[in-house]
Design a protein around this motif. Structure first.
Motif, PDB file in Angstrom:
ATOM      1  N   GLU A 293       1.103  -1.087  -0.045  1.00 17.19           N
ATOM      2  CA  GLU A 293       0.282  -0.420  -0.250  1.00 17.19           C
ATOM      3  C   GLU A 293       1.101   1.450   0.350  1.00 17.19           C
ATOM      4  O   GLU A 293       2.210   1.637   0.153  1.00 17.19           O
ATOM      5  CB  GLU A 293      -0.969   0.322   1.563  1.00 17.19           C
ATOM      6  CG  GLU A 293      -0.073  -0.023   2.330  1.00 17.19           C
ATOM      7  CD  GLU A 293      -1.221   0.236   3.576  1.00 17.19           C
ATOM      8  OE1 GLU A 293      -2.619  -0.030   3.336  1.00 17.19           O
ATOM      9  OE2 GLU A 293      -0.818  -0.062   4.657  1.00 17.19           O
ATOM     10  N   ALA A 301      -1.515   4.297  -7.530  1.00 21.08           N
ATOM     11  CA  ALA A 301      -2.110   2.833  -7.557  1.00 21.08           C
ATOM     12  C   ALA A 301      -0.558   1.857  -8.099  1.00 21.08           C
ATOM     13  O   ALA A 301       0.295   2.342  -7.828  1.00 21.08           O
ATOM     14  CB  ALA A 301      -2.631   2.170  -8.886  1.00 21.08           C
ATOM     15  N   ARG A 317      -4.451  -9.933  -5.524  1.00 23.39           N
ATOM     16  CA  ARG A 317      -5.827  -8.671  -5.783  1.00 23.39           C
ATOM     17  C   ARG A 317      -5.721  -6.855  -5.702  1.00 23.39           C
ATOM     18  O   ARG A 317      -4.818  -6.537  -4.646  1.00 23.39           O
ATOM     19  CB  ARG A 317      -7.177  -9.143  -5.280  1.00 23.39           C
ATOM     20  CG  ARG A 317      -8.220  -7.659  -4.734  1.00 23.39           C
ATOM     21  CD  ARG A 317      -9.434  -8.146  -4.004  1.00 23.39           C
ATOM     22  NE  ARG A 317      -9.449  -8.907  -3.010  1.00 23.39           N
ATOM     23  CZ  ARG A 317      -8.896  -7.271  -1.402  1.00 23.39           C
ATOM     24  NH1 ARG A 317     -10.081  -6.037  -2.421  1.00 23.39           N
ATOM     25  NH2 ARG A 317      -9.312  -7.649  -0.688  1.00 23.39           N
ATOM     26  N   GLU A 318      -5.736  -6.672  -6.706  1.00 22.58           N
ATOM     27  CA  GLU A 318      -4.889  -5.057  -6.413  1.00 22.58           C
ATOM     28  C   GLU A 318      -6.485  -3.734  -6.619  1.00 22.58           C
ATOM     29  O   GLU A 318      -7.463  -4.182  -7.716  1.00 22.58           O
ATOM     30  CB  GLU A 318      -3.948  -4.878  -8.092  1.00 22.58           C
ATOM     31  CG  GLU A 318      -3.116  -5.604  -8.036  1.00 22.58           C
ATOM     32  CD  GLU A 318      -1.878  -5.170  -8.698  1.00 22.58           C
ATOM     33  OE1 GLU A 318      -1.074  -6.166  -9.441  1.00 22.58           O
ATOM     34  OE2 GLU A 318      -2.528  -5.347 -10.024  1.00 22.58           O
ATOM     35  N   ASP A 319      -6.663  -2.753  -5.990  1.00 21.11           N
ATOM     36  CA  ASP A 319      -7.307  -1.862  -5.760  1.00 21.11           C
ATOM     37  C   ASP A 319      -7.275  -0.656  -5.629  1.00 21.11           C
ATOM     38  O   ASP A 319      -7.319   0.187  -4.375  1.00 21.11           O
ATOM     39  CB  ASP A 319      -8.804  -2.281  -4.728  1.00 21.11           C
ATOM     40  CG  ASP A 319      -9.687  -1.001  -4.791  1.00 21.11           C
ATOM     41  OD1 ASP A 319      -9.868  -0.608  -5.681  1.00 21.11           O
ATOM     42  OD2 ASP A 319     -11.080  -1.802  -3.554  1.00 21.11           O
ATOM     43  N   GLY A 320      -6.795   0.138  -6.789  1.00 23.89           N
ATOM     44  CA  GLY A 320      -5.837   1.070  -6.391  1.00 23.89           C
ATOM     45  C   GLY A 320      -4.729   1.106  -5.638  1.00 23.89           C
ATOM     46  O   GLY A 320      -3.727   0.735  -6.275  1.00 23.89           O
ATOM     47  N   ALA A 323      -2.890  -3.236  -3.235  1.00 34.78           N
ATOM     48  CA  ALA A 323      -2.459  -4.427  -3.731  1.00 34.78           C
ATOM     49  C   ALA A 323      -2.095  -6.118  -2.466  1.00 34.78           C
ATOM     50  O   ALA A 323      -1.447  -6.233  -1.829  1.00 34.78           O
ATOM     51  CB  ALA A 323      -1.065  -4.492  -5.114  1.00 34.78           C
TER      52      ALA A 323
END
Length: 403
Positions: A293, A301, A317-320, A323
């Motif tokens: 992060e 990102a 899993r990646e979210d902005g 990850a």
């Protein structure tokens, strides 16, 4: 000179002529030859030798990574293919012509200088003091006398900058070749009115070779006082409409309660310091979870870029700005580097995991067999303890007669 000596001197020189030879001819002729990692290079050595006898020429090395050598009459060719850092070293061409021997030394220098420049922040604001960092990735050699980083405005170095430091770190690699990243930081003076573009330039100077790469850094307008006032008012209105009041839904703004420039908070300036991601690890049932992060504000990102073995074999899993990466059976995980990257900016974070001692899971049949064996041993032990605790009894004869 005596007439007799004058007659014998040409004859004596003629006898030596077949054994004489010229100097070694080496291509390229420089004493240091630079070759990039992954490229190929040939070194050719020749020796002209007068007379019917051809010269003997051979490349020799002072290390084990000599390369492919092909030698013939009067020449020798050294081929270095797909150069690695271990290919660097000293090469010596030795040639002989009759009783005379010659040698020529060449030092092979292997370098890495890809066009991988990142800057943070990715753009600058006019009229404001701000800090800037520029990083060159996967390079070698990284010494200051070889690599330099500079800021250019047009074709000239930017004036009025203050250097804040130079950092050199080794980047994790799968192979044996150590590569480095070099970061230089500056404190910039207030910049002029856009349109304006700075460049971070990385320059590598090697013997007989100079290379450079550039990374553009655009400069945008700063907010005027009128733009600041409008932005602040809109932010306050949106916040007021989205927050319910104690008596019901949010109240619509009126001229009496609209925020004014005097009592409204000024928008915080985004930090101009370089942003770096971080990797955290936490245990999970049957494995380990890694979280990369970066708390650097909106518009960024993070992505996982490396893991031991094949990255596609891991669940991610990646979210902005966050990850996740799942590592199953962490006690038996493969040894190696995990790495994630920040975009934009290109900064990376790395974590090295060591495998722990682990044993394969016990099968059900083996578990049941162990349980039965344990019960049998417990039964035998209980019986022997019971026998040992019984009182000793002697032999019984007939009862004594009554008197």
């Amino acid at each position: 000179m005596e007439p007799g000596l004058a007659f014998l001197l040409p004859l004596f020189m003629g006898l030596l002529q077949p054994g004489r030879g010229g100097r070694l001819e080496v291509e390229p002729p420089e004493p240091v030859v630079a070759v990039a990692v992954g490229e190929s290079r040939q070194l050719t050595c020749r020796l002209p030798c007068a007379g019917p006898r051809a010269a003997s020429v051979q490349w020799r090395g002072l290390d084990t990574s000599l390369g492919a050598v092909q030698s013939g009459a009067g020449s020798s060719v050294l081929s270095v293919r797909n150069a690695s850092l271990s290919s660097a070293g000293t090469r010596v061409c030795v040639g002989s012509c009759g009783s005379l021997t010659y040698q020529h030394t060449v030092r092979l220098l292997v370098f890495a200088f890809p066009n991988q420049l990142t800057v943070s922040p990715v753009d600058l604001v006019a009229g404001r003091d701000q800090e800037l960092a520029c990083t060159a990735h996967n390079i070698t050699p990284a010494s200051p006398d070889v690599l330099s980083l500079s800021l250019l405005l047009g074709d000239q170095e930017l004036e009025g900058v203050q250097e804040l430091g130079l950092e050199e770190d080794e980047e994790p690699q799968e192979g044996e070749d150590p590569l480095f990243q070099v970061t230089k930081r500056w404190l910039l003076p207030p910049l002029g009115t856009p349109p304006l573009t700075l460049h971070c330039q990385a320059t590598m100077r090697l013997p007989g070779l100079e290379l450079s790469h550039r990374k553009p850094i655009p400069v945008r307008h700063s907010l005027t006082s009128q733009e600041t006032r409008v932005t602040t008012s809109l932010e306050a209105i949106l916040e007021q409409n989205s927050t319910p009041s104690p008596g019901g839904p949010g109240n619509s703004p009126t001229p009496g309660n609209s925020p004014t420039p005097g009592n409204s908070p000024t928008p915080g300036n985004s930090s101009t310091r370089p942003c770096h991601p971080e990797i955290h690890q936490s245990p999970t049932p049957g494995g380990l979870e890694l979280l990369c992060e970066a708390a650097c504000g909106p518009g960024i990102a993070v992505h996982w870029t490396r893991a031991p073995g094949d990255l596609a074999a891991y669940k991610k899993r990646e979210d902005g700005a966050q990850a996740w990466l799942s590592v199953l059976w962490a006690g038996c995980n493969p040894e190696g580097w995990f790495q994630c990257r920040l975009d934009p900016g290109g900064h990376t974070a790395s974590l090295y995991l060591l495998p722990e001692t682990c044993s394969p899971p016990m099968s059900e049949a083996l578990w049941m067999g162990s349980l039965v064996l344990g019960l049998l041993l417990l039964t035998v032990l209980t019986y022997r303890l019971w026998k040992c605790c019984q009182p000793a009894r002697g032999p019984q004869g007939p009862p004594a007669p009554l008197k």
